[in-house]
Design an enzyme around this catalytic site. Structure first.
Site, PDB file in Angstrom:
ATOM      1  N   GLU A 122      66.445  -9.984   0.764  1.00 44.50           N
ATOM      2  CA  GLU A 122      67.151 -10.445   2.421  1.00 44.50           C
ATOM      3  C   GLU A 122      66.884  -9.165   2.999  1.00 44.50           C
ATOM      4  O   GLU A 122      67.740  -7.969   2.423  1.00 44.50           O
ATOM      5  CB  GLU A 122      67.598 -11.122   2.225  1.00 44.50           C
ATOM      6  CG  GLU A 122      67.516 -12.647   1.185  1.00 44.50           C
ATOM      7  CD  GLU A 122      67.218 -12.856  -0.131  1.00 44.50           C
ATOM      8  OE1 GLU A 122      67.221 -13.401  -0.971  1.00 44.50           O
ATOM      9  OE2 GLU A 122      68.623 -11.107  -0.727  1.00 44.50           O
ATOM     10  N   TYR A 134      60.545  -1.921   5.902  1.00 42.41           N
ATOM     11  CA  TYR A 134      59.571  -3.033   4.805  1.00 42.41           C
ATOM     12  C   TYR A 134      58.231  -3.120   5.122  1.00 42.41           C
ATOM     13  O   TYR A 134      57.878  -4.073   3.827  1.00 42.41           O
ATOM     14  CB  TYR A 134      61.011  -3.934   4.543  1.00 42.41           C
ATOM     15  CG  TYR A 134      62.247  -4.338   4.192  1.00 42.41           C
ATOM     16  CD1 TYR A 134      62.781  -2.854   3.251  1.00 42.41           C
ATOM     17  CD2 TYR A 134      63.344  -4.865   4.474  1.00 42.41           C
ATOM     18  CE1 TYR A 134      64.253  -2.039   2.803  1.00 42.41           C
ATOM     19  CE2 TYR A 134      64.847  -4.812   3.910  1.00 42.41           C
ATOM     20  CZ  TYR A 134      64.650  -2.968   3.577  1.00 42.41           C
ATOM     21  OH  TYR A 134      66.342  -3.093   2.984  1.00 42.41           O
TER      22      TYR A 134
END
Length: 182
Positions: A122, A134
Site C-alpha cells: 500500500e 513502485y
C-alpha cells in the site's frame, strides 16, 4: 557532509551502499528515520516483534548503510506464496540517491528466493515519488483502501505479479545491478 549536500539530498552519493539484515542494535537509528517518514511511526516494540518474526522466517527486514550510517530500512511479510512490503523508508538527506531502489530490489530478490509469485504493498495517495518507484518495479494499482493511513488518507493498493519469471529477474538486474543475483 556539507550544508549544500544536505539541502540537495545527495549525501554520500559516491559511497557504496551496504545492505544487511536488520538487528535490534539498529532500532535507535531506525526510529529517527521512522519519526520523520511516518505520521504514526512504528514503536521500537513493533520492530522488535518484526525482527523476531524474521528470525522465524515469516518476515525479512533489511537496513542500508552508507559510510557506516544507517540511511534506510525496509521490510517484507510472507503470505501464502506472496510477499507484502510492510515498509520502506530512507533518511531525508538520502532521498533520491538509490537507497529505496536498492532496498526494494533486495526485497524482490528475497521474495523470489522464497518462492513467491507476486508482491503487494500500500502507498499513500499523496506519495507520488514512491508510486513512481513502485511502477518502475512493475507494481500496478489495483484498488484503494479508503482512510487507510491515520483514518484520514487513502492508500493505493499495488501488485506486481510473475516475479519468479525470467523477464522479471532481468528487470530487477537492470534496475539495480548491485543487487542482482544469479
Amino acid at each position: 557532509m556539507s550544508v549544500l549536500s544536505r539541502l540537495l539530498g545527495r549525501a554520500g552519493d559516491g559511497a557504496a551502499l551496504v545492505v544487511e539484515p536488520m538487528r535490534r542494535r539498529d532500532l535507535a537509528a531506525i526510529q529517527v528515520i521512522e519519526q520523520v517518514a511516518y505520521p504514526k511511526p512504528w514503536s521500537i516494540t513493533v520492530f522488535q516483534s518484526e525482527i523476531e518474526m524474521a528470525r522465524r522466517g515469516e518476515r525479512a527486514y533489511l537496513v542500508a548503510r552508507r559510510d557506516g550510517e544507517l540511511v534506510g530500512y525496509a521490510g517484507l511479510m510472507f503470505v501464502v506464496g506472496d510477499a507484502h512490503v510492510t515498509n520502506i523508508a530512507s533518511a531525508p538527506a538520502h532521498h533520491r540517491n538509490g537507497v529505496a531502489t536498492r532496498l526494494l530490489a533486495e526485497l524482490a530478490w528475497e521474495a523470489i528466493a522464497r518462492g513467491c509469485q507476486a508482491m503487494t504493498l500500500e502507498v499513500r495517495v499523496s506519495n507520488v515519488g514512491a508510486q513512481a518507484l513502485y511502477r518502475k518495479f512493475g507494481f500496478a494499482p489495483v484498488g484503494i483502501r479508503q482512510k487507510y493511513y491515520e483514518n484520514i488518507e487513502d492508500a493505493i493498493v499495488m501488485w506486481c505479479h510473475d516475479i519468479a519469471e525470467p523477464a522479471y529477474r532481468d528487470r530487477l538486474a537492470d534496475l539495480c545491478p548491485e543487487a542482482a543475483r544469479g
